[in-house]
Write an enzyme that holds these catalytic residues in place. Structure first.
Site, mmCIF file in Angstrom:
data_model
loop_
_atom_site.group_PDB
_atom_site.id
_atom_site.type_symbol
_atom_site.label_atom_id
_atom_site.label_comp_id
_atom_site.label_asym_id
_atom_site.label_seq_id
_atom_site.Cartn_x
_atom_site.Cartn_y
_atom_site.Cartn_z
ATOM 1 N N HIS A 162 0.238 -1.457 0.096
ATOM 2 C CA HIS A 162 0.322 0.240 0.298
ATOM 3 C C HIS A 162 0.691 1.663 0.380
ATOM 4 O O HIS A 162 1.838 1.203 0.665
ATOM 5 C CB HIS A 162 -0.872 -0.163 1.097
ATOM 6 N N CYS A 249 -2.749 0.344 9.627
ATOM 7 C CA CYS A 249 -3.713 0.341 9.200
ATOM 8 C C CYS A 249 -4.660 -0.971 10.172
ATOM 9 O O CYS A 249 -6.343 -1.130 9.953
ATOM 10 C CB CYS A 249 -3.114 -2.080 8.657
HETATM 11 N N1 GLY Z 1 -3.148 -9.131 5.364
HETATM 12 C C1 GLY Z 1 -3.717 -7.850 5.051
HETATM 13 C C2 GLY Z 1 -3.553 -7.428 3.590
HETATM 14 O O1 GLY Z 1 -2.918 -8.117 3.096
HETATM 15 O O2 GLY Z 1 -4.637 -6.826 3.071
#
Ligand code: GLY
Length: 254
Positions: A162, A249
């Site tokens: 991300h 996250c």
């Molecule tokens: N394990 C978190 C993701 O891949 O979104």
């Protein structure tokens, strides 16, 4: 300033979560719960009141609640995760968010977008075009931002999960920058803290009011943040790192 956060208790099924680092091993669920509890206490220390959502056993990655929504002062956005096993984590999120914000917008197919790819810098938003967030999703989000007097731009991604895996905005023009983004002219005007390769995981830190949350075991990044005069809280993230999950996250902050 943030006043609230939403977190979701990890599910036992997190041991089957998506990972690009299976060599780190399978998460220890008991330890993950303890680390999650410490994370909640840290957000409280930052002055936030926390809404704790129950675990969703059918969704192994659902504790990474940041990916299913984006919160701004004027509206919230329910995303459309690009990971097939995460698509339906958004169920029920709109109802939860509507208790806090006046309007809830949505990203619809064919657009995909995950909150981990969105970095807010004041009224401007950077959107990573990752394997999870596509151009249609980014365009739809930018159109929504314009309606609320905000702006957005896309970021071409290095091979990282991300956008906020490799960049963290710490307010006051300070930007943590992992090596994959080091040469990006897009970020040249920031006061950049270069994250050494040995501490790459710490490129994901979170500024919450007077504090910066930092994953423990990253002394160079910790020292650089402290050198900017910022107070820090270190948190052990070992079990979430096994699933490629970082500090940002685990919550929605608004
Ligand atoms: N394990 C978190 C993701 O891949 O979104």
């Amino acid at each position: 300033m943030f006043s609230k956060a939403i977190v979701r208790i990890p599910s036992r099924s997190m041991t089957k979560g998506i990972t690009e680092h299976p060599e780190l091993g399978v998460p220890d669920y008991g330890l993950a719960l303890k680390q999650h509890e410490a994370y909640i206490r840290a957000l409280e220390r930052c002055g936030l009141s926390i809404t704790v959502l129950p675990a969703l056993e059918e969704f192994p990655d659902s504790c990474f609640v940041e990916d299913v929504a984006v919160c701004t002062p004027d509206f919230a956005l329910v995303t459309n995760p690009g990971a097939s096993t995460r698509k339906h984590e958004t169920q029920g999120i709109a109802d939860i968010l509507s208790a806090f914000v006046p309007v809830v917008e949505r990203i619809q197919e064919p657009g995909t977008l995950e909150g981990g790819d969105v970095m807010m810098v004041g009224r401007h938003f950077y959107i990573g075009l990752s394997r999870r967030t596509n151009q249609a999703g980014a365009n739809a989000f930018i159109d929504i931002l314009k309606r609320y007097g905000r702006t957005g731009e896309t970021v071409t991604m290095p091979p990282t999960l991300h956008l906020k895996t490799g960049l963290s905005y710490l307010e006051g023009n300070v930007l943590l920058v992992d090596q994959g983004f080091a040469a990006y002219k897009q970020f040249a005007a920031f006061d950049r803290i270069a994250v050494p390769a040995t501490e790459s995981y710490a490129a994901n830190c979170v500024r919450v009011n007077e504090y910066v949350l930092v994953p423990s075991g990253n002394p160079a990044v910790l020292a650089s943040i402290k050198a900017r005069g910022l107070a820090t809280i270190e948190l052990d993230m070992s079990e979430y790192r096994k699933l490629d999950g970082g500090l940002s996250c685990l919550s929605l902050r608004f």
